[in-house]
Structure formats: C-alpha cells, structure tokens
Write a protein that holds these residues in place. Structure first.
Motif, PDB file in Angstrom:
ATOM      1  N   VAL A   1      -7.547 -51.724 107.183  1.00 51.65           N
ATOM      2  CA  VAL A   1      -6.602 -50.697 106.746  1.00 51.65           C
ATOM      3  C   VAL A   1      -5.393 -50.732 107.663  1.00 51.65           C
ATOM      4  N   ALA A   2      -4.253 -50.382 107.105  1.00 51.84           N
ATOM      5  CA  ALA A   2      -3.004 -50.337 107.866  1.00 51.84           C
ATOM      6  C   ALA A   2      -2.429 -48.930 107.782  1.00 51.84           C
ATOM      7  N   VAL A   3      -1.863 -48.445 108.888  1.00 54.62           N
ATOM      8  CA  VAL A   3      -1.229 -47.133 108.932  1.00 54.62           C
ATOM      9  C   VAL A   3       0.061 -47.245 109.718  1.00 54.62           C
ATOM     10  N   PRO A   4       1.071 -46.435 109.392  1.00 53.89           N
ATOM     11  CA  PRO A   4       2.290 -46.407 110.203  1.00 53.89           C
ATOM     12  C   PRO A   4       1.994 -45.746 111.545  1.00 53.89           C
ATOM     13  N   ALA A   5       2.305 -46.451 112.624  1.00 53.92           N
ATOM     14  CA  ALA A   5       1.882 -45.990 113.947  1.00 53.92           C
ATOM     15  C   ALA A   5       2.888 -45.088 114.644  1.00 53.92           C
ATOM     16  N   ALA A   6       4.155 -45.128 114.233  1.00 52.49           N
ATOM     17  CA  ALA A   6       5.198 -44.426 115.003  1.00 52.49           C
ATOM     18  C   ALA A   6       4.917 -42.934 115.133  1.00 52.49           C
ATOM     19  N   GLY A   7       4.672 -42.259 114.003  1.00 53.86           N
ATOM     20  CA  GLY A   7       4.426 -40.824 114.064  1.00 53.86           C
ATOM     21  C   GLY A   7       3.155 -40.481 114.815  1.00 53.86           C
ATOM     22  N   ALA A   8       2.096 -41.271 114.595  1.00 54.61           N
ATOM     23  CA  ALA A   8       0.821 -40.995 115.263  1.00 54.61           C
ATOM     24  C   ALA A   8       0.931 -41.197 116.773  1.00 54.61           C
TER      25      ALA A   8
END
Length: 519
Positions: free
Chosen positions: A95-102
């Motif tokens: 799975v891929a997620v946008p990391a910037a906000g996290a």
C-alpha cells in the motif's frame, strides 16, 4: 508499506498453516512466492515443484489465487488507513500513502515508520516493513529494506541495486522480458541502465523501456501532465435487494467495468488509479483506492472491483484478520482518480464480431445465475497446467476467477500422448494378472514382473488384455518415506477395443488403480 511474501502469507492464513511452516505458492508447477522458512531450506522463485520439494520435503504446496490475496489484505489496508488518510492499494501486499501530512502530524519520518509498523502488526499480527521516498517505485524498494530515502537522493539510493528490481518492485506487462534482455546486454544495476541516454532507450526498448528508465532515475513512473478526472466519469449502480453474494458481485463488476471503460473510451482516456465506494443497507460506507502499474482495460477494472467486493463480502473472523460489513451493499460507485491518454493502453488489432460478443455475454449471465443457485465453485472451467499425469495437468478454475495461460514447457517424464479422455477423480482399484492368474507388479527398475493378460475388478467381469505399453515411472517424492514408493503408469488395450490408463503403487501393499480411460 510492504508485507513480505504476501501471496504465501495469505494462502497460509486461508489454509490454516502456521507462519513458521515452510510454504510456497506455485503456478504451473513453478514457485512464484515462498516463505522465509522455505528460502532457508533452499527454495527459490522459478524453481520447479519437484526440485523445491527435494530441497524441503515438508514444503506446503499452495495455489495462486489473486482474489484470496486481495480479500485477506483488506484488513491490513484498513489498519494503515486508521493512521494515514489517502491509502492506495498498489497490489495485495503493498500500500502507498502520502507521507508529507503524516510526517508533520507525528513529528518525523522515523516516528511515522515506527507507529505504522507497531499499529499494523498489533492489529493484524502480520509482519510489515515501511519505506519512505520521493516516488512510488523508490518507496517500494525502500520498504523492502526498511529505510528512509532522504529527498533528492533517490537516484543515489537506486544506483547500486540489481536490475531485477525493475520486475520485482513494479511488475508490469513485458517487464520480465525487458529485465532479461538488459541482463544479457551486460547491465547489472539500475545505475548502469540509468546512464543510457533517453534516445537510446526509446529506440531500442520502446514504451516499457522508457518507463523503466524513468524509474531507474528515481523519477515518477508516469508522465507529470496527468489530466484531472471529470466528476461525471464516475459510474453508479444501486441494488435492490442488497448485494450480499460474491458470485453476484463478480457479474456486477463486469457490468460496471464495461460501462466505465466505455465512458473513458469516448474521451480517449484510460484509468491508472481507481476508487471503489460502497454503501451498505445500514448506511455503512466502504471505500478503497487501487493504484495500477499501467493503464488498465475493461478486464483490469473488473478484476479490481471483484477483488474488493470479495474482500468486503467474504471477510470474516475465520480469516483471523477482520470482520466484514453488517449488511448487504445497496450502492456502488466507481470513480477514476487518475487518467492518462488512451494511447498508452495498446488494444488488440482484431476483435470478434458483435454476435460473438453477445453470445459470450449471454453465456456468462447463465453461468453466473447457476453460481448464484449452487455456489461459486459449482461452475468451473479447466486450465492446462504443468504436470506429468493427466490429472495433474488440469486445474479447475471457478467461473469469473483469473485463468492462467496454458503451460507449454516440456515436462520430462510426463505421460506420452494421447491423453485419456476421462480421468477418474475416485480411485478404481483393480488386480492385474498374467496368463496363469498370478498378480503382476512393477519392480524398482520400472519393469513389469510378467506380461499383463487380464484385469479383474470387484463386482465386474474380468477384461482380457490384448495389448499394452509402458511402464512409465512416476519419479516424484522418492525421498519421502510416507509416499507411495515405486509408482508407474501402463497403457493397456482390453477386449472390445477399450483402452485404459493404469497406475501401479507400491507403498505398504502393492495395488493397481484405473487412472483414466481412452475413447
């Protein structure tokens, strides 16, 4: 986030096999994935089944099932979504997620990695690794090594990695052939491939080569000029009564995929990221986004919808991972999240006429109806796979599930042509005797003790043997003391012109069985 050896993990969970037991998933009798325990015993990908079992006699043999892999991966994706929004399933196991906000929320990249690993492992009791990098391809490779690649250093990270990572981290059509060709040309690392000029790669390797070249540079696998998807491209379907069966969901998946594909085709577009939304009868909302390695056609859309429905409808505590929705689905919505030019999706030049397409569709509806009355496994189609015996070379695939290609590779020791027209699923034990009524056996040197002259079956009259051929030894699992010992096949022609395929087994007590019948 990457779950190592996910096809093996999912298959082991479904079969109730402990995680420490050596296991491997096979397709056409070749290893496509194996557990760490199996690898420690010498099992490797692309290894033949016989060779793998000789390295590890206790190896659990499991089959390929993309629907199962997707269904059991859904709770893992849901656990990730509890921490980070915007989860995209690249494929079951990744799975891929946008990391910037996290990263901003948790304080640092390393803190995010630790929280994600602890949370997913605690919820699912499964092993996982997390990697952070600028692009998806680089992030997948970083996850396999459990590292964080600093911004702007993707090319430096990829430079020493082996060229085979192009096929393993981002599998696409023709990737395997491209990697094999690059290795034969002497290119061993991603850095060596990245040093080639774009003009050279484009003229020699085409579109697939250009995508791989961008990945080797640490760039995005897709062009940056992506079109924003219009809202009206989403397709919606409501159900009354609610949809609560996997077989019915498979038919719905094909219908909606055809409708969405037609809408995109009219605008010369193709989908590379698909969101699937569902609403249950009790108001529960379900959503999942699938990222595709390349633009998908109608069949690719249908597969992802069917896999996701399979995950939602069949999830149960018996899977050991999660429970499914509380009621049936009353509304389904497909929305393309990312689009590219349809020219990137190469279609076949010739297509069958409308009459054939309509007949295929009517037949498909009839088969789905039978599945609805009798169950998903009640309608199956045969697929030829690798093997030596006639029963081993045929695998029944439930209607609607993906079918593997026919295995045309040579199989040393396989039964010579022609194959029996009928293969018995239940063993029919017989006695084979010579002209004096003495039982016949097969020696350890694969020779008959005496010529066969008569076949005796319980409750039936004896049949006279008028011709025979063989024996052909069945040289499998010879190292296993729990096996059948000496095994061999013999073709015989009996009176009235019938022909039979017999198999001799010598374990605790020598015996003959009828394996097949020729017509």
């Amino acid at each position: 986030m990457w779950c190592p050896d996910w096809p093996v993990t999912a298959a082991s969970v479904a079969a109730g096999i402990p995680g420490h037991h050596p296991a491997a998933v096979f397709s056409a009798n070749r290893v496509v994935a194996c557990s760490a325990t199996a690898r420690s015993n010498g099992v490797r990908r692309e290894m033949r089944r016989r060779e793998a079992q000789s390295c590890c006699p206790d190896l659990a043999v499991l089959g390929v099932d993309p629907s199962r892999d997707a269904r059991l991966f859904e709770p893992v994706a849901a656990a990730v979504e509890e921490l980070v929004v915007g989860v995209e399933v690249v494929r079951p196991g990744v799975v891929a997620v946008p990391a910037a906000g996290a990263v901003s929320y948790f304080g640092s990249e390393h803190e995010l990695v630790e929280r994600m690993v602890d949370h997913v492992s605690g919820r699912t009791e499964l092993e996982c690794q997390v990697g952070i990098a600028d692009g998806l391809f680089t992030a997948v490779l970083a996850a396999r090594r459990g590292v964080v690649v600093e911004p702007g250093t993707a090319a430096r990270f990829l430079d020493p990695l082996p060229i085979i990572e192009l096929a393993s981290a981002m599998p696409m059509e023709d990737n395997g052939e491209l990697v094999d060709l690059l290795r034969r040309l002497g290119l061993r690392t991603l850095g060596q491939f990245a040093e080639l000029s774009e003009r050279t790669v484009s003229s020699r390797f085409g579109r697939v080569g250009m995508i791989a070249h961008r990945l080797a540079h640490g760039l995005s696998e897709r062009p940056i000029d992506r079109r924003p998807p219009p809202e009206e491209l989403a397709v919606v379907e409501t159900f009354d009564p609610p949809l609560d069966r996997v077989d019915a969901a498979a038919f719905v998946a094909k219908t909606l995929a055809k409708k969405l594909h037609a809408e995109l085709g009219q605008r010369d577009l193709a989908c590379t990221r698909l969101s699937i939304y569902a609403v249950t009868e009790t108001g529960e909302e379900l959503a999942r986004t699938w990222r595709c390695a390349e633009p998908v056609n109608e069949g690719g859309i249908a597969d992802r919808v069917r896999w996701q429905f399979n995950s939602w409808l069949r999830a149960a505590p018996a899977d050991g991972l999660a429970s499914g929705p509380n009621s049936g689905v009353v509304k389904l919505r497909l929305r393309p999240e990312e689009l590219v030019d349809a020219s990137k999706l190469q279609l076949g030049l010739w297509r069958s006429g409308g009459g054939d397409d309509e007949a295929d569709e009517r037949a498909g509806r009839a088969l789905v109806r039978v599945q609805g009355m009798l169950g998903q496994t009640a309608v199956s189609t045969p697929v030829l796979v690798g093997g030596r015996g006639p029963g081993e070379r045929v695998r029944l695939v439930p209607w609607g599930d993906p079918r593997d290609d026919v295995d045309e590779r040579p199989w040393p020791g396989k039964l010579p042509a022609p194959s029996p027209a009928t293969v018995f699923t239940e063993q029919v034990e017989i006695t084979v005797v010579d002209s004096r009524g003495r039982p016949i056996a097969v020696t350890e040197r694969s020779q008959l003790t005496r010529p066969p002259r008569r076949i005796e079956m319980t409750g039936r009259s004896a049949r006279q043997v008028i011709g025979w051929a063989g024996p052909w030894p069945v040289d499998e699992r010879w190292w296993d003391p729990r096996g059948d010992g000496v095994r061999a096949r013999v073709q015989v022609v009996v009176d009235q012109g019938d022909a039979l395929l017999l198999q001799f087994r010598a374990h605790t007590q020598p015996r003959w069985i009828i394996e097949g019948e020729y017509t």
